[in-house]
Design a protein around this motif. Structure first.
Motif, mmCIF file in Angstrom:
data_model
loop_
_atom_site.group_PDB
_atom_site.id
_atom_site.type_symbol
_atom_site.label_atom_id
_atom_site.label_comp_id
_atom_site.label_asym_id
_atom_site.label_seq_id
_atom_site.Cartn_x
_atom_site.Cartn_y
_atom_site.Cartn_z
ATOM 1 N N GLY A 345 35.326 35.581 44.499
ATOM 2 C CA GLY A 345 35.299 34.605 43.413
ATOM 3 C C GLY A 345 35.139 35.265 42.053
ATOM 4 N N TRP A 346 34.305 36.294 41.997
ATOM 5 C CA TRP A 346 34.153 37.029 40.734
ATOM 6 C C TRP A 346 35.458 37.725 40.349
ATOM 7 C CZ3 TRP A 346 28.904 39.871 42.026
ATOM 8 C CH2 TRP A 346 27.864 38.934 41.976
ATOM 9 N N ALA A 347 36.124 38.291 41.346
ATOM 10 C CA ALA A 347 37.351 39.043 41.060
ATOM 11 C C ALA A 347 38.411 38.159 40.423
ATOM 12 C CB ALA A 347 37.884 39.671 42.353
ATOM 13 N N GLY A 348 38.407 36.864 40.789
ATOM 14 C CA GLY A 348 39.410 35.959 40.244
ATOM 15 C C GLY A 348 39.293 35.750 38.750
ATOM 16 N N ARG A 349 38.109 35.976 38.191
ATOM 17 C CA ARG A 349 37.935 35.771 36.753
ATOM 18 C C ARG A 349 37.488 37.042 36.025
ATOM 19 N NH1 ARG A 349 32.398 34.810 35.871
ATOM 20 N NH2 ARG A 349 31.187 34.499 37.796
ATOM 21 N N ALA A 350 37.444 38.169 36.742
ATOM 22 C CA ALA A 350 36.924 39.405 36.137
ATOM 23 C C ALA A 350 37.788 39.882 34.987
ATOM 24 C CB ALA A 350 36.827 40.489 37.211
ATOM 25 N N GLU A 351 39.110 39.924 35.199
ATOM 26 C CA GLU A 351 39.992 40.456 34.164
ATOM 27 C C GLU A 351 39.997 39.558 32.935
ATOM 28 O OE1 GLU A 351 44.626 41.966 33.699
ATOM 29 O OE2 GLU A 351 43.821 41.378 35.658
ATOM 30 N N GLU A 352 40.030 38.256 33.164
ATOM 31 C CA GLU A 352 40.079 37.305 32.052
ATOM 32 C C GLU A 352 38.807 37.352 31.208
ATOM 33 O OE1 GLU A 352 40.284 32.452 31.407
ATOM 34 O OE2 GLU A 352 40.903 33.354 33.311
ATOM 35 N N GLU A 353 37.649 37.518 31.859
ATOM 36 C CA GLU A 353 36.371 37.490 31.152
ATOM 37 C C GLU A 353 35.851 38.886 30.824
ATOM 38 O OE1 GLU A 353 33.532 35.046 33.166
ATOM 39 O OE2 GLU A 353 35.013 33.477 33.627
ATOM 40 N N GLY A 354 36.608 39.921 31.175
ATOM 41 C CA GLY A 354 36.179 41.280 30.879
ATOM 42 C C GLY A 354 34.960 41.705 31.665
ATOM 43 N N LEU A 355 34.902 41.322 32.937
ATOM 44 C CA LEU A 355 33.737 41.621 33.768
ATOM 45 C C LEU A 355 33.944 42.889 34.589
ATOM 46 C CD1 LEU A 355 32.849 38.077 35.175
ATOM 47 C CD2 LEU A 355 31.802 39.258 33.239
ATOM 48 N N GLU A 356 32.859 43.598 34.780
ATOM 49 C CA GLU A 356 32.846 44.731 35.705
ATOM 50 C C GLU A 356 32.061 44.305 36.937
ATOM 51 O OE1 GLU A 356 31.931 49.199 34.832
ATOM 52 O OE2 GLU A 356 30.035 48.216 35.334
ATOM 53 N N ILE A 357 32.714 44.349 38.086
ATOM 54 C CA ILE A 357 32.048 43.996 39.345
ATOM 55 C C ILE A 357 31.510 45.285 39.955
ATOM 56 C CG2 ILE A 357 32.311 42.976 41.631
ATOM 57 C CD1 ILE A 357 34.694 41.416 40.509
ATOM 58 N N SER A 358 30.212 45.318 40.210
ATOM 59 C CA SER A 358 29.569 46.521 40.751
ATOM 60 C C SER A 358 28.871 46.186 42.059
ATOM 61 C CB SER A 358 28.549 47.081 39.758
ATOM 62 O OG SER A 358 29.156 47.368 38.523
ATOM 63 N N LEU A 359 29.031 47.075 43.019
ATOM 64 C CA LEU A 359 28.343 46.942 44.307
ATOM 65 C C LEU A 359 27.466 48.162 44.533
ATOM 66 C CD1 LEU A 359 30.183 44.523 44.873
ATOM 67 C CD2 LEU A 359 30.569 45.424 47.158
ATOM 68 N N LEU A 360 26.223 47.924 44.894
ATOM 69 C CA LEU A 360 25.296 48.982 45.253
ATOM 70 C C LEU A 360 25.051 48.898 46.753
ATOM 71 C CD1 LEU A 360 24.818 48.469 42.161
ATOM 72 C CD2 LEU A 360 22.468 49.225 42.529
ATOM 73 N N PHE A 361 25.547 49.875 47.487
ATOM 74 C CA PHE A 361 25.386 49.904 48.938
ATOM 75 C C PHE A 361 24.134 50.731 49.237
ATOM 76 C CE2 PHE A 361 27.832 49.083 52.892
ATOM 77 C CZ PHE A 361 26.954 49.658 53.785
ATOM 78 N N ILE A 362 23.117 50.103 49.842
ATOM 79 C CA ILE A 362 21.802 50.730 50.032
ATOM 80 C C ILE A 362 21.549 50.923 51.518
ATOM 81 C CG2 ILE A 362 19.325 50.502 49.591
ATOM 82 C CD1 ILE A 362 20.244 48.400 47.379
ATOM 83 N N ASP A 363 21.297 52.165 51.896
ATOM 84 C CA ASP A 363 20.965 52.489 53.288
ATOM 85 C C ASP A 363 19.584 53.141 53.304
ATOM 86 O OD1 ASP A 363 22.191 52.969 56.197
ATOM 87 O OD2 ASP A 363 21.050 54.749 55.626
ATOM 88 N N LEU A 364 18.708 52.625 54.170
ATOM 89 C CA LEU A 364 17.354 53.168 54.255
ATOM 90 C C LEU A 364 17.375 54.474 55.038
ATOM 91 C CD1 LEU A 364 15.378 49.882 55.023
ATOM 92 C CD2 LEU A 364 16.011 50.853 52.804
#
Length: 757
Positions: A345-364
């Motif tokens: 859902g974020w990706a659908g509006r990221a380019e239009e709104e100038g958003l950077e989508i970031s994922l932090l993958f955390i492994d213990l």
């Protein structure tokens, strides 16, 4: 432990009481009194003994204690009526108030007991049993009012005795409502519950006949009422001594089922009967008509409430089902599906709104050790605490998800210039490094975090995969670190997957080999043994370096099977060499590396024991090398395996000493006989090298503890001479030869001195 009476006690009680009921119903006058007395004595006894013997929990005994109190009061009222006949006059006089003063609290005790049972069985709040029981109660109240109370008031006016007589059927209806809830709410429908139904029904019918007789509406003898009362006094105690009585005060797994035909018929009856009766009965006084109308209205309202609650229950069930499908059951965090849906859902509006989508993958890091050491309960407790800490560090619009055993993902969308993901990742490292206060005490861990970013072009699952890839880079760089994804990592992961697939079955295909490096006695220059080293020459990939495939084997668990193969091959080759040297030669040993995964595997001791039995090898000639870090990371678990191996007689070695914890107190606890100084120290000794004081200290310390010392990585004459001068026991390294195939080491097998002091 509380002893169980078994079903035999209930059968015995009924076997004694049923003939007494028959005698009471059909016997002579003098025998009826005796039968009633015996029924009451047996009933009170059963109520006193049954719950005490069948229930260990005092709280679960409470409802049965209230039933016993009710029984005592019923007995007192019965004795009063027998001794004072005027209390039983028809129509009733004020003398009837004397026994009724005991009967009324007895009914209240019964109501409190049934309510307590229902509360302890814990019927679901939205279970339709509650409203269905209420419908039955309202219908009963309507009929009682219409045919008992209203006629009595119309005929003789509202007196205290008339109201009191009408009270008993009403409270019976309440008791029936409570029993109906127990019956309709699901869970175990055992004999004890049906005995309660019989008892409550007998009470209701008896009290209804009693009230109608006192209102001079019907003609029925007191004897019939006494028999019904006796049925109640048989059924209740029988329930108390039947083992299934436990289910009446224990939590039940309530299953809300679809509306069945019987239940539908009951609901339809309680709706139709009051309506038909209200329509056909002639109008009475204004008060009578208002009460009848009110009760009919309450029945209709109750039906509407049931419909609404059933609909709401369905909606809640759908929401709960949706939540179960999109959230983790343990932490209640969003799962992979909801994470992917949100990121998409974020990706659908990221380019239009100038958003950077970031994922932090955390492994213990090393979470498995916590599960292995303290158990899964503590592991689950830690995961919930980690989830809480992650949630406390993010914004309300961010997503914290759990997508695997000890894997979490934080997803955020923000203007690219803010660089929120980078600062959040560093903050999370610090936050997760703080001790977690768990039920077993403070537990400290670390995390590896991979960061991947997109401006809307990447698919959600691809972004999760990229963050996962970056996390492995962070873990490979030493753990407790953050790594940012770049496209070169995809090639590395592709190569790693290819390597892993090729490694599977390498031993079966004959691609693995054992190379041996000589270990020499410094003082005498004689060969003391060999270190066995695994090598892999892949048919597809060619020669693969050990530092490339060994970590993959450990991570995937393949090292357990490969390590067992290495043990067998090493021992086989050693026995072959020893046979060639003959009985008079210096006995050789073989030193085999044991991976951390093998050390934690419960079969290692069994494999070594069986190998020694099958080959007859002297256990002291088998050296097993373990790394400091592998032992110290979970020393308590490692000690169990090491002590078992030591009991077999094998020689245990600490490998790469000086690169890990190097704790003297830990080393003192380990049942080791050999300490191997890491090559990184040996490379800087001789000719006043900077590590000479360290190596000299290690030699002094280990010798003082009774251990022998092997120096690894000896490459020069100066290093060899210096170690000889310091009293080092054994050395290995390229000065004497590199690891090689057995066929290239035949010159070592004949007894000889290879170097002199």
């Amino acid at each position: 432990m509380t002893k169980s009476l078994g079903t035999g006690a209930a059968r015995l009680h009924l076997a004694l009481c049923i003939p007494l009921l028959v005698l009471l119903a059909a016997g002579l006058a003098w025998s009826r009194s005796a039968a009633m007395v015996l029924i009451m004595v047996l009933g009170v006894t059963a109520l006193a003994v049954g719950p005490k013997r069948l229930l260990a929990d005092e709280d679960q005994r409470a409802p049965w204690r209230h039933i016993r109190y009710a029984a005592y009061l019923f007995v007192i009222a019965t004795v009063i009526r027998a001794l004072v006949p005027s209390t039983m006059a028809t129509p009733p006089t004020t003398m009837a108030l004397i026994p009724n003063a005991f009967v009324v609290p007895a009914y209240l005790y019964l109501g409190w007991a049934y309510s307590g049972m229902l509360r302890r069985r814990r019927a679901a709040e939205d279970d339709p049993a509650r409203i269905d029981a209420l419908l039955v109660g309202l219908a009963g109240a309507f009929l009682t009012w219409t045919f008992v109370i209203a006629p009595a008031i119309d005929d003789s006016g509202m007196t205290v005795m008339r109201v009191l007589d009408a009270f008993f059927p009403i409270i019976d209806v309440v008791l029936l409502v409570l029993v109906a809830q127990l019956l309709l709410a699901g869970g175990a429908r055992q004999p004890a519950l049906w005995l309660l139904v019989v008892a409550s029904t007998a009470m209701f019918v008896g009290d209804l006949l009693f009230t109608l007789r006192d209102a001079e509406m019907i003609s029925v003898s007191q004897h019939v009422v006494d028999v019904l009362f006796a049925v109640m006094f048989v059924a209740l105690p029988a329930a108390a001594v039947h083992p299934s009585m436990r289910t009446l005060t224990q939590p039940q797994n309530i299953v809300v089922r679809d509306l069945g035909r019987v239940r539908l018929a009951v609901i339809a009856t309680v709706m139709v009967v009051p309506t038909v009766v209200a329509t056909l009965m002639p109008l009475g006084s204004l008060g009578n008509n208002l009460v009848r109308a009110l009760l009919c209205a309450l029945v209709v309202v109750a039906v509407l409430v049931r419909v609404v609650r059933s609909n709401n229950s369905r909606v809640r069930a759908e929401r709960a089902s949706r939540r179960r499908a999109t959230h983790d059951a343990l932490t209640d965090l969003p799962n992979r599906e909801l994470l992917a849906e949100t990121v998409a859902g974020w990706a659908g509006r990221a380019e239009e709104e100038g958003l950077e989508i970031s994922l932090l993958f955390i492994d213990l890091d090393r979470f498995k050790m916590i599960n292995d050491h303290w158990g899964h309960r503590v592991g689950d407790e830690l995961l919930c605490e980690v989830a809480a800490r992650l949630g406390g560090q993010v914004r309300t619009q961010d997503i914290v998800a759990r997508i695997g055993g000890d894997e979490f993902v934080v997803a955020l969308a923000s203007p690219s210039h803010l660089r929120l993901a980078d600062s959040l990742a560093e903050r999370l490292l610090v936050e997760l490094a703080r001790p977690f206060r768990l039920s077993v005490g403070d537990v400290t861990l670390s995390a590896s975090i991979g960061v991947a970013k997109s401006y809307g072009g990447a698919h959600a699952l691809e972004l999760i995969r990229d963050a996962d890839t970056a996390m492995y880079k962070a873990k490979g760089s030493g753990r407790n670190a953050v790594a940012l994804f770049d496209t070169s990592l995809r090639e590395q992961i592709r190569d790693r997957v290819k390597l892993e697939q090729a490694l599977r079955g390498a031993a079966r295909r004959g691609e693995l080999a054992v190379h041996f490096q000589p270990i020499v006695d410094v003082r005498t220059g004689e060969l003391d043994g060999f270190e066995a080293l695994m090598r892999w020459n892949s048919a597809e990939l060619g020669f693969v370096r050990p530092d490339e495939f060994i970590p993959i084997a450990e991570e995937t668990g393949m090292i357990v099977e490969m390590g067992a193969w290495l043990l067998r091959e090493s021992v086989r080759q050693l026995l072959e060499w020893r046979a060639e040297r003959g009985p008079g030669a210096r006995p050789l040993h073989v030193s085999v590396n044991v991976a951390v995964r093998q050390l934690r595997d419960g079969n290692l001791v069994t494999i070594v024991d069986q190998l020694l039995r099958d080959t007859g090898l002297d256990p002291s000639c088998l050296w097993l090398e373990i790394t400091e870090s592998g032992v110290m990371a979970d020393i308590e678990t490692a000690l169990i395996t090491l002590n078992a191996l030591d009991a077999l007689g094998v020689t245990l070695c600490i490998d790469d000493f000086g690169t890990g914890y190097s704790s003297l107190s830990y080393l003192h606890r380990l049942p080791v006989g050999i300490v191997k100084i890491d090559r990184s120290f040996i490379s800087r000794i001789g000719a006043d090298g900077p590590d000479e004081p360290i190596v000299r200290a290690v030699l002094a310390m280990t010798h003082a503890m009774g251990h022998r010392v092997v120096a690894e990585g000896v490459e020069t004459q100066d290093q060899r001479d210096w170690l000889h001068g310091q009293g080092c026991d054994l050395i290995q390294g390229w000065y004497y030869g590199k690891a090689d195939r057995p066929e290239n080491l035949t010159h070592w097998i004949s007894p000889q001195k290879v170097a002199t002091a």
